[in-house]
Design a protein around this motif. Structure first.
Motif, PDB file in Angstrom:
ATOM      1  N   TYR A 209      -8.239  -9.774 -15.911  1.00 15.15           N
ATOM      2  CA  TYR A 209      -7.395  -8.516 -15.310  1.00 15.15           C
ATOM      3  C   TYR A 209      -7.824  -7.424 -15.743  1.00 15.15           C
ATOM      4  O   TYR A 209      -8.855  -7.105 -16.694  1.00 15.15           O
ATOM      5  N   ASN A 210      -7.235  -6.063 -15.260  1.00 18.25           N
ATOM      6  CA  ASN A 210      -7.735  -4.828 -15.394  1.00 18.25           C
ATOM      7  C   ASN A 210      -7.003  -4.080 -16.587  1.00 18.25           C
ATOM      8  O   ASN A 210      -5.760  -3.737 -16.099  1.00 18.25           O
ATOM      9  N   ILE A 211      -7.347  -4.051 -17.621  1.00 12.14           N
ATOM     10  CA  ILE A 211      -6.876  -3.549 -18.922  1.00 12.14           C
ATOM     11  C   ILE A 211      -6.337  -2.154 -18.593  1.00 12.14           C
ATOM     12  O   ILE A 211      -5.417  -1.579 -19.128  1.00 12.14           O
ATOM     13  N   ASP A 212      -7.281  -1.469 -17.855  1.00 10.79           N
ATOM     14  CA  ASP A 212      -7.026  -0.049 -17.782  1.00 10.79           C
ATOM     15  C   ASP A 212      -5.711   0.260 -17.142  1.00 10.79           C
ATOM     16  O   ASP A 212      -5.012   1.022 -17.452  1.00 10.79           O
ATOM     17  N   GLU A 213      -5.649  -0.395 -16.016  1.00 15.14           N
ATOM     18  CA  GLU A 213      -4.244  -0.168 -15.157  1.00 15.14           C
ATOM     19  C   GLU A 213      -2.899  -0.633 -15.964  1.00 15.14           C
ATOM     20  O   GLU A 213      -2.113   0.073 -15.888  1.00 15.14           O
ATOM     21  N   HIS A 214      -3.273  -1.625 -16.933  1.00 18.25           N
ATOM     22  CA  HIS A 214      -2.132  -2.165 -17.818  1.00 18.25           C
ATOM     23  C   HIS A 214      -1.695  -0.930 -18.589  1.00 18.25           C
ATOM     24  O   HIS A 214      -0.790  -0.660 -18.876  1.00 18.25           O
ATOM     25  N   ILE A 215      -2.868  -0.252 -19.342  1.00 20.08           N
ATOM     26  CA  ILE A 215      -2.592   0.576 -20.298  1.00 20.08           C
ATOM     27  C   ILE A 215      -1.971   1.789 -19.696  1.00 20.08           C
ATOM     28  O   ILE A 215      -1.237   2.671 -20.065  1.00 20.08           O
ATOM     29  N   ALA A 216      -2.335   2.071 -18.267  1.00 19.83           N
ATOM     30  CA  ALA A 216      -1.802   3.195 -17.670  1.00 19.83           C
ATOM     31  C   ALA A 216      -0.410   3.040 -17.637  1.00 19.83           C
ATOM     32  O   ALA A 216       0.304   4.212 -17.705  1.00 19.83           O
ATOM     33  N   LYS A 217       0.133   1.822 -17.249  1.00 15.53           N
ATOM     34  CA  LYS A 217       1.546   1.780 -17.149  1.00 15.53           C
ATOM     35  C   LYS A 217       2.219   2.271 -18.592  1.00 15.53           C
ATOM     36  O   LYS A 217       3.372   2.724 -18.595  1.00 15.53           O
ATOM     37  N   ILE A 218       1.656   1.582 -19.715  1.00 13.83           N
ATOM     38  CA  ILE A 218       2.260   1.883 -20.941  1.00 13.83           C
ATOM     39  C   ILE A 218       2.110   3.623 -21.035  1.00 13.83           C
ATOM     40  O   ILE A 218       3.301   4.076 -21.684  1.00 13.83           O
ATOM     41  N   GLN A 219       1.352   4.014 -20.849  1.00 13.73           N
ATOM     42  CA  GLN A 219       1.089   5.833 -21.204  1.00 13.73           C
ATOM     43  C   GLN A 219       2.144   6.025 -20.375  1.00 13.73           C
ATOM     44  O   GLN A 219       2.782   7.100 -21.108  1.00 13.73           O
ATOM     45  N   THR A 220       2.378   5.938 -19.066  1.00 14.24           N
ATOM     46  CA  THR A 220       3.410   6.411 -18.486  1.00 14.24           C
ATOM     47  C   THR A 220       4.748   6.368 -18.936  1.00 14.24           C
ATOM     48  O   THR A 220       5.556   7.323 -19.025  1.00 14.24           O
ATOM     49  N   THR A 221       5.074   5.094 -19.389  1.00 10.45           N
ATOM     50  CA  THR A 221       6.364   4.883 -19.972  1.00 10.45           C
ATOM     51  C   THR A 221       6.652   5.510 -21.338  1.00 10.45           C
ATOM     52  O   THR A 221       7.718   6.158 -21.677  1.00 10.45           O
ATOM     53  N   TYR A 222       5.661   5.272 -22.124  1.00  6.96           N
ATOM     54  CA  TYR A 222       5.971   5.915 -23.567  1.00  6.96           C
ATOM     55  C   TYR A 222       5.790   7.607 -23.252  1.00  6.96           C
ATOM     56  O   TYR A 222       6.659   8.191 -24.079  1.00  6.96           O
ATOM     57  N   GLY A 223       4.914   8.022 -22.475  1.00 10.45           N
ATOM     58  CA  GLY A 223       5.143   9.495 -22.165  1.00 10.45           C
ATOM     59  C   GLY A 223       6.693   9.878 -21.765  1.00 10.45           C
ATOM     60  O   GLY A 223       7.063  10.897 -22.237  1.00 10.45           O
ATOM     61  N   LYS A 224       7.264   9.241 -20.932  1.00  8.61           N
ATOM     62  CA  LYS A 224       8.599   9.639 -20.426  1.00  8.61           C
ATOM     63  C   LYS A 224       9.683   9.266 -21.616  1.00  8.61           C
ATOM     64  O   LYS A 224      10.463  10.193 -21.825  1.00  8.61           O
ATOM     65  N   GLN A 225       9.300   8.253 -22.472  1.00  2.00           N
ATOM     66  CA  GLN A 225       9.979   8.286 -23.666  1.00  2.00           C
ATOM     67  C   GLN A 225      10.044   9.182 -24.542  1.00  2.00           C
ATOM     68  O   GLN A 225      11.096   9.682 -25.225  1.00  2.00           O
ATOM     69  N   ALA A 226       8.463   9.770 -24.895  1.00  2.00           N
ATOM     70  CA  ALA A 226       8.449  10.643 -25.958  1.00  2.00           C
ATOM     71  C   ALA A 226       9.133  12.077 -25.342  1.00  2.00           C
ATOM     72  O   ALA A 226       9.914  12.769 -25.955  1.00  2.00           O
ATOM     73  N   ASN A 227       9.061  12.264 -23.910  1.00  2.00           N
ATOM     74  CA  ASN A 227       9.701  13.370 -23.456  1.00  2.00           C
ATOM     75  C   ASN A 227      11.216  13.497 -23.594  1.00  2.00           C
ATOM     76  O   ASN A 227      11.696  14.343 -23.814  1.00  2.00           O
ATOM     77  N   ALA A 228      11.748  12.215 -23.478  1.00  3.05           N
ATOM     78  CA  ALA A 228      13.437  12.057 -23.632  1.00  3.05           C
ATOM     79  C   ALA A 228      13.773  12.553 -24.770  1.00  3.05           C
ATOM     80  O   ALA A 228      14.522  13.317 -25.205  1.00  3.05           O
ATOM     81  N   MET A 229      12.894  11.952 -25.995  1.00  2.00           N
ATOM     82  CA  MET A 229      13.052  12.215 -27.510  1.00  2.00           C
ATOM     83  C   MET A 229      12.913  13.873 -27.606  1.00  2.00           C
ATOM     84  O   MET A 229      13.945  14.357 -28.292  1.00  2.00           O
ATOM     85  N   LEU A 230      11.857  14.273 -27.170  1.00  2.00           N
ATOM     86  CA  LEU A 230      11.819  15.527 -27.509  1.00  2.00           C
ATOM     87  C   LEU A 230      12.972  16.671 -26.666  1.00  2.00           C
ATOM     88  O   LEU A 230      13.507  17.639 -27.294  1.00  2.00           O
ATOM     89  N   ASP A 231      13.139  16.271 -25.634  1.00  2.00           N
ATOM     90  CA  ASP A 231      14.300  16.887 -24.795  1.00  2.00           C
ATOM     91  C   ASP A 231      15.616  16.860 -25.801  1.00  2.00           C
ATOM     92  O   ASP A 231      16.483  17.628 -25.865  1.00  2.00           O
TER      93      ASP A 231
END
Lengths: 395, 395
Positions: free
Chosen positions: B285-307
């Motif tokens: 499997y392509n772990i970089d593609e997998h990690i990209a999904k984690i990045q996107t979601t954690y980024g959204k969650q971090a933004n939600a928390m900051l907001d």
């Protein structure tokens, strides 16, 4: 950075050598070699298909928590299964007094960590399990050794050393000891326990092979006689598979509390997925039937080795007669050296482990360990024949 | 056996408490609680189906050696994959300088073991990773702490402490630090490395979160500037799954030799089956593609928390703005106590980790850690609203 090794590293690492076995076996790489040197269980018995079925089942559910961080003590239903197996043997152990570890080797490390101050006494069998010598050495104990005899540890010497030197614990393998294959008679177990009852030491009973008995009657654990002072180490490495590094410690409450703290600092917890996998295996299959097959085969292999030794070894060479486990122990005539025999044996394409690493303070020993779990009967006959020829030439 | 605890156990265990987080979270058991206290990755991203496919594939072969004992260093093809991933980041690491460990937590334990004599200096960030404080504490170092600032560790204080006290190593998490979420600017990394070049200490760079960057540019590792004095810790716990306890250490040859000895004494090797499973996963499997999904979601969650913090927290409360990882760090006005806030928050069904366990020598602190990786955006909004109400009432 220019820094001497002495200054760079902690003193506790000074006396701890690279693995003797590993170093010595670097020369044993010929494909034609028959090796009695390993300490490996026979992979033919690894329940690969069954574990695959368990993995599929476990991972077919939608419970992603099987892949999450988990608690330090270990998966409770697995600890309950372990407690159940003790109960089958008449031992009452609470799941809360069981800590899952990375093989029993980690149990040794954790016990060293929570018990041993530099210079504290630790009583060891002689010969002793080298993994324990390694693990404890890091914490700089004062080792005291008591020789093994045919029926177990030398009781009188054990009593004298405990009385004179007050060790923190005695590390003992009463069933089919590694490296010697010796088992403690019931009377030895009882007398050691009775003697220790009013002394301030723990009996650390390591029992990796207890289930693999192919001859004679099962004996009582020290825990039967002295539960409050016995710490038991166990493992699935010899009955299920070693790769998972799945072992456990049984200890009294106050020791368990320290062990859990040390385990948390060491690695948080043991691989939770394989804990679940082993639990699934124990739930879906009959491990006792599985173990019975291992017993039968190892028993045949041990017999083949004993027969071959009878035929091929010269007079004056003695050996133990194991009732279980994976090893037997050979003693050469006084004055002969196991390391010399090893060098000659390698040239004849047969390998074993010279006794050296199993002693705390001896070199040039005349003893060595033979493993019978990993070779079939034909290989055993041929390997022992080659080894017999070497021993006949040895001076 | 009647023996006082002081005499029974080794002194190294004296100062090591039970896990603060574990104890404090015993009260946080309501099913309605919104918890920002955990340090868990989001299980939605665990590649359960992919790992199942890998397990089936791996166990469909006839190679029972996937379940046998294995070498201490770890499965070579897995170490090669790890080296390849470093190369993608411009770092040249030899597989022989990689040791597979039970999560990076075991790396901390092994480093403590091989480096720390009682009283040796160990430089820590303040606030610091509590797992490292725990692991090192067992070896009784003299901790010296250097505060984190917005752009990384306080360089001047770092230099002063190193010059005055000569620590064995500095333990640093330059990317999205746990607990603070702070990252070191490039200039800080370079200046620390340049300063350390002629000093006799190692930089121990722990990087569990480096791959989970959702904002800003990747920065260089200390290894880029100072490879011969940098020891790197890594893990698959945040990118694949935590249950496997699959981490690694990168270290120079002489350190590696000591680490291998310590690892062998600690548990022989890390679970070989799951090493093979992770290797299979990285191969198929392509772990970089997998990690990209984690990045996107954690980024959204971090933004939600900051907001949500912007909306609901009272004035005078400050916080960090992470560019990755799983945490952010809140500082209450001088004189307020995080523990008091915690007690009030639990009653409002919201949890976090008070700053206390992240300090070596401070209590009654006014800081706390918030985790954003395990709650969805709606939970984050509601939890931060509840917490804001608590903080508004806090004196």
């Amino acid at each position: 950075m220019k820094l001497s090794t002495e200054k760079k590293f902690a003193r506790r690492m000074d006396g701890v050598p690279r693995s003797f076995i590993r170093e010595i076996l670097k020369v044993a790489i010929s494909p034609n070699i028959i090796s009695f040197a390993g300490g490996l269980p026979n992979k033919d018995f690894f329940p690969l298909e069954e574990l695959q079925a368990c993995a599929i089942k476990l991972m077919s559910g939608s419970d992603r928590n099987i892949l999450q961080y988990a608690n330090t003590e270990g998966y409770l239903p697995l600890r309950e299964k372990i407690a159940d197996r003790y109960l089958q043997k008449g031992l009452s152990v609470k799941p809360n007094n069981i800590l899952i570890t990375n093989g029993s080797q980690q149990g040794l490390d954790l016990l060293g960590k929570i018990f041993i101050n530099e210079g504290d006494g630790v009583l060891m069998e002689e010969p002793g399990y080298l993994g324990a010598i390694q693990a404890f050495s890091i914490f700089k104990p004062q080792f005291m050794t008591v020789p093994l005899q045919k029926n177990g540890i030398d009781i009188e010497l054990f009593k004298t050393k405990v009385a004179n030197s007050n060790p923190k614990f005695a590390y003992l393998i009463p069933n089919f000891q590694n490296p010697s294959g010796i088992s403690y008679e019931e009377s030895v177990r009882k007398e050691i326990s009775d003697f220790c009852r009013d002394k301030s030491l723990f009996l650390v009973e390591d029992d990796p092979y207890g289930d693999i008995r192919f001859k004679g009657q099962a004996k009582h654990s020290f825990y039967h006689y002295l539960p409050e002072q016995t710490i038991m180490l166990g493992t699935f490495s010899k009955t299920v598979v070693p790769a998972f590094r799945m072992g456990w410690i049984v200890a009294p409450d106050d020791v368990m509390e320290k062990l859990v703290i040390a385990k948390q600092a060491a690695d948080l917890h043991t691989d939770y997925f394989t804990q679940r996998l082993v639990h699934q295996y124990l739930s879906d299959y009959n491990i006792d039937e599985h173990i019975a097959k291992i017993q039968t085969t190892y028993g045949k292999q041990a017999n083949a080795m004993l027969d071959a030794i009878g035929k091929h070894f010269p007079e004056g060479v003695t050996h133990t007669i194991p009732e279980g486990g994976m090893f037997l122990w050979v003693t050469l005539p006084e004055g002969q050296e196991a390391l010399t025999a090893f060098d000659m044996a390698i040239k004849e394409n047969v390998a074993f482990v010279p006794g050296n690493p199993f002693y705390v303070d001896k070199t040039n020993v005349n003893t060595f360990r033979l493993n019978f779990s990993c070779s079939n009967e034909a290989e055993i006959e041929e390997g022992i024949r080659r080894l017999g020829n070497v021993l006949k030439r040895l001076k």
